[in-house]
Write an enzyme that holds these catalytic residues in place. Structure first.
Site, PDB file in Angstrom:
ATOM      1  N   ASP A 118       0.811  -1.216   0.000  1.00 23.81           N
ATOM      2  CA  ASP A 118       0.000   0.000   0.000  1.00 23.81           C
ATOM      3  C   ASP A 118       0.845   1.268   0.000  1.00 23.81           C
ATOM      4  O   ASP A 118       0.298   2.365  -0.067  1.00 23.81           O
ATOM      5  CB  ASP A 118      -0.952   0.002   1.204  1.00 23.81           C
ATOM      6  CG  ASP A 118      -2.389   0.254   0.783  1.00 23.81           C
ATOM      7  OD1 ASP A 118      -2.714  -0.021  -0.386  1.00 23.81           O
ATOM      8  OD2 ASP A 118      -3.183   0.722   1.612  1.00 23.81           O
ATOM      9  N   ASP A 120     -11.771  -5.614  10.663  1.00 19.71           N
ATOM     10  CA  ASP A 120     -11.824  -7.067  10.795  1.00 19.71           C
ATOM     11  C   ASP A 120     -13.072  -7.517  11.551  1.00 19.71           C
ATOM     12  O   ASP A 120     -13.828  -8.376  11.089  1.00 19.71           O
ATOM     13  CB  ASP A 120     -10.554  -7.583  11.473  1.00 19.71           C
ATOM     14  CG  ASP A 120     -10.155  -6.761  12.692  1.00 19.71           C
ATOM     15  OD1 ASP A 120     -10.936  -5.878  13.117  1.00 19.71           O
ATOM     16  OD2 ASP A 120      -9.064  -6.992  13.239  1.00 19.71           O
TER      17      ASP A 120
END
Length: 884
Positions: free
Chosen positions: A195, A565
């Protein structure tokens, strides 16, 4: 270090001896496996007997995992104690409501609200652990059923951002362990999402692919464990148990280790070679004078540059997809025999390597890139076009495969004939290397992973914890589980352009992923180099691709919440999917954890802040539909609302300040003896419940104690910061909790290994807990001074004694925090005790001196009596909530 032999007492119906897999909660060889363990008993024997009595019908598929429940010897007392304590808490609250304190009603109401809240959160936390279940996969049956070519494909996602904060050596070891895992090379693919679009990561991956050509065949030939070279070579050598002669193994090992050291040197050199290469190039500058970062072939790197420039800096760069290793083909490919130029004999070893792909998604100003969740969704789309495996594993860049059987173990749950089709994900516990031996900051968090998640395993399944998890691809696409899916619903109905974007090649992969339960698809194997195919891959990871779609909402990983998550797992459970918990011996995966106090607190801040964001969003567990089981709803409510406890905890911990400003008036619930009796009873019962929990969860007293301590550390600082942030977000429209990358440090020698543990990084997060410690130390010192001065009645002595016990207990729970802010002085814990004693003595001496001066001129003012009531209204349940 050779592959560990199967445990003699390994769990399993067929006494199988698959290396590396043993009872999830017991040491290998300990007590004959889960079936014979005194704390766990089989729960599916009757089902297996019924399947054997087929009555002439075709034989049913064998069960790929066994289910165990806690023996009634422990489970019934555990549930009974929970019920008794619940009754005691209710009676205590009723008694307190009946006996009101009219002299300090405002504080009395606060304490009542706090006790009620702690009672509720304790019940929410405890309720989800009343039916713990563990499931043990059977690898031998999986091999017999699927190793003839029926194993499904697996795409593995690895995520990283910064090659310095997340050391590149860790990331490349993670990739090497994935490439070398015990799974067919043509059935799994690895995707590295960078990223930060760093050239160091890209060229490091090139070096890793080259070294993998040596490392992977070596692992297959000698069956070594673990298959991350850094951990393998750092571990103590175990007796060799591979198929080759020991002399050949040790010779191969020396050669591979030498090559690995050279590989590490090349990785380290990238951080100097890349800048030097770019500086040395003549005419290397763009139109604005910024020097481009050059690739090895001299072309400008399309990602971020060392000198940031337009379209080449963090948050603004083109998308990049590079296929490092293409599809290997389905037929085994044997390696070369030993020769002068190739000293290792791989003539009997399959040397194929899985697909390996580098990804850096496009980033542009004006777009919210959604951090890790956005990167995962980009990987989901890219992998669909390149390999489209029906199952997906995700790892953080600092985690590696410690047990090469982990992929197969997860498939035992996904492919089982009972609940396999309804299982969205299989979660493994997080285990860590290089945590200090006493686990000062509760990094292992064993109470959560080995107790809470086992409890959820008996409901609808564990929550998703961000790494070490296998997913079913179609579940991430937003499909309903089969048992909730209408009979006339076709998998092709998933392919709705308005939902998934405008890439028809990607949409066409969705029905294929839904239908391929047993075989891998490799549609891009013959067209990876075609311009049109790669252009389509680049299209699905552009910033604008998700505009007007359901990505980040009903599809993929969920956006706009720091704990992406937990909320993603919640979305799957809310749709009716199940999840499974799988713990292995040896551990399936291992990683690194922050051992610095400040870094650990920032990690907890993100978790707690994200939990509150989820609770106050439309993903609130209280608003979920009917497909979420009631006890699963209770568990998610507990996971998301727990930081609110900080509001009451801080009030209790700062009671000495309240009494200092309240003219020394002393108030405590009366009658005092009844109050103390209730208090002792409700606290003692939770300790007994904890001891029983330690037994069935396989914890140690240190695990349990560290959990208690770090809960107090979090509640006095980090949780409060999370609550305040959410309040300001709602009132002022602030953004959500800022994601702060948790920096990891490479492990050095014995002197450097725990260096971060003793570094002090001052931060505003430390201030509230420091204040709490100072207040309680002052209260103890002032009480000692008051005792020297004298003048207490027997009733006041009793109240002050109870208050001092509370003050001391707060300091005991904050002991790890105190060590953390002492820096290198914490290597000598006796220095901390000496400092606390000196501080209390100084306060006591000051109290006596001031009292003497004032008494000589006039009567002592009333505030000098504040210490006698330093903790006047004690919380009855101040430490009932566990976990963070």
């Amino acid at each position: 270090m050779a592959l560990s032999p199967a445990a003699a007492g390994r769990t399993g119906r067929n006494n199988n001896n698959d290396a590396g897999l043993a009872d999830p909660l017991l040491p290998a060889g300990g007590g004959g496996g889960g079936g014979k363990d005194k704390y766990w008993v089989p729960a599916d024997e009757e089902e297996e007997i019924c399947r054997g009595e087929d009555g002439g019908r075709p034989p049913a598929p064998p069960l790929l995992y066994r289910t165990f429940k806690v023996s009634g010897v422990l489970l019934h007392p555990y549930r009974l104690l929970t019920l008794v304590r619940l009754i005691a808490v209710v009676l205590f609250l009723a008694w307190r409501l009946k006996h009101r304190d009219s002299d300090a009603m405002w504080l009395w109401w606060i304490s009542i609200a706090g006790d009620f809240w702690f009672g509720v959160t304790w019940l929410l936390n405890q309720a989800s652990k009343l039916n713990p279940v563990k499931r043990v996969p059977d690898l031998s049956l999986l091999r017999r059923r699927f190793d003839d070519g029926g194993l499904p494909g697996i795409d593995v996602f690895i995520n990283t951002v910064d090659p310095v904060d997340e050391p590149m050596l860790y990331t490349m070891n993670s990739i090497l362990s994935i490439l070398a895992t015990d799974y067919p090379a043509d059935r799994h693919a690895a995707y590295l999402s960078d990223d930060g679009a760093s050239l160091a990561h890209y060229e490091g991956l090139i070096e890793t692919a080259r070294f993998a050509a040596l490392w992977v065949p070596f692992c297959r030939k000698h069956r070594v464990e673990p298959r991350a070279p850094e951990s393998y070579f750092a571990a103590k050598a175990a007796p060799y148990a591979g198929p080759a002669l020991p002399e050949e193994f040790f010779g191969d090992r020396r050669l591979v280790r030498r090559e690995y050291e050279e590989f590490k040197a090349r990785l380290d050199a990238l951080f100097t070679d890349i800048p030097q290469r770019s500086e040395a190039s003549v005419g290397n500058a763009n139109t604005k004078g910024a020097k481009a970062t050059l690739m090895a072939d001299g072309t400008p790197w399309p990602g971020t540059w060392t000198e940031p420039a337009e379209n080449h800096k963090k948050g603004q760069h083109a998308g990049i997809v590079k296929v490092m290793l293409s599809h290997p083909g389905e037929e085994p490919q044997l390696g070369m025999p030993a020769s002068s130029g190739h000293p290792l004999d791989f003539s009997a070893v399959d040397v194929r390597l899985p697909i390996l792909v580098y990804i850096a998604r496009e980033k542009r100003p004006g777009y919210d890139h959604q951090k890790k969740a956005g990167a995962m969704n980009a990987q989901l789309r890219v992998s669909a076009l390149l390999s489209n495996a029906p199952f997906i594993f995700n790892f953080d860049g600092d985690h590696y495969i410690n047990n090469s059987q982990a992929f197969r173990a997860a498939l035992c749950f996904m492919l089982d004939c009972r609940h396999g089709d309804d299982t969205a994900f299989v979660q493994f516990p997080q285990r860590f290397d290089d945590v200090d031996p006493t686990d000062r900051y509760c990094n292992h968090n064993r109470v959560f992973f080995d107790a809470t998640l086992l409890g959820l395993n008996g409901v609808q399944g564990p929550s998703y914890v961000g790494t070490g998890c296998m997913f079913r691809r179609v579940a991430l696409y937003g499909a309903d589980p089969p048992r909730w899916r209408p009979e006339d619903d076709d998998a092709k109905a998933l392919g709705c352009p308005g939902r998934y974007g405008n890439s028809m090649p990607f949409i066409n992969t969705i029905p294929a992923a839904a239908s391929q339960e047993r075989s891998i698809a490799s549609p891009a194997a013959a067209s990876l180099d075609e311009t049109a195919a790669m252009a389509e891959v680049e299209e699905v990871m552009t910033c604008a691709y998700e505009d007007g779609t359901e990505w980040g909402d009903g599809v993929g990983w969920v956006y706009d919440i720091a704990t992406e998550d937990v909320v993603t797992g919640f979305r799957l459970h809310r749709k009716g999917w199940r999840s499974m918990y799988c713990a292995m011996e040896p551990d399936a995966f291992r990683g690194t954890a922050p051992i610095n106090l400040t870094e650990r607190l920032y990690q907890i801040l993100r978790w707690s802040g994200g939990s509150l964001e989820m609770f106050f969003s439309r993903n609130c567990p209280l608003l979920a539909g009917c497909r979420l089981r009631p006890m699963q709803r209770v568990a998610y409510a507990n996971m998301t609302a727990y930081p609110v406890s900080a509001l009451f905890m801080v009030v209790y911990d700062l009671l000495p300040v309240i009494w200092l400003s309240h003219h020394g008036e002393f108030h405590i619930q009366k009658p005092f003896s009844t109050y103390v009796a209730y208090l002792v009873a409700v606290i003692a019962m939770i300790e007994v419940i904890g001891l029983v929990e330690i037994k069935w969860a396989g914890l140690t007293l240190l695990d349990w104690w560290r959990n208690e301590q770090f809960y107090m550390i979090g509640a006095t600082g980090v949780y409060l910061a999370a609550v305040l942030h959410i309040v300001l977000k709602r009132l002022l429209g602030l953004k959500g909790v800022r994601f702060k990358l948790t920096a990891k440090q490479l492990a050095g020698g014995a002197r450097e290994r725990f260096a971060e543990l003793y570094d002090v990084h001052w931060s505003p997060l430390l201030a509230p807990t420091v204040v709490v410690m100072a207040v309680n130390v002052t209260a103890i010192g002032a009480a000692a001074g008051k005792a020297v001065v004298g003048g207490w009645t027997p009733a006041q002595v009793a109240g002050a004694s109870a208050g001092l016990v509370f003050n001391v207990w707060v300091l005991v729970l904050l002991y790890p925090f105190a060590l953390g802010i002492m820096g290198r002085w914490s290597k000598r814990p006796c220095a901390l005790f000496a400092l606390l004693v000196a501080a209390c003595a100084a306060v006591a001496a000051g109290f006596v001196a001031v009292h003497a001066v004032l008494a000589a001129g006039s009567a002592a003012p009333s505030w000098l009596g504040w210490s006698r009531g330093a903790t006047a209204i004690l919380p009855s349940s101040w430490r009932l909530k566990r976990g963070f």
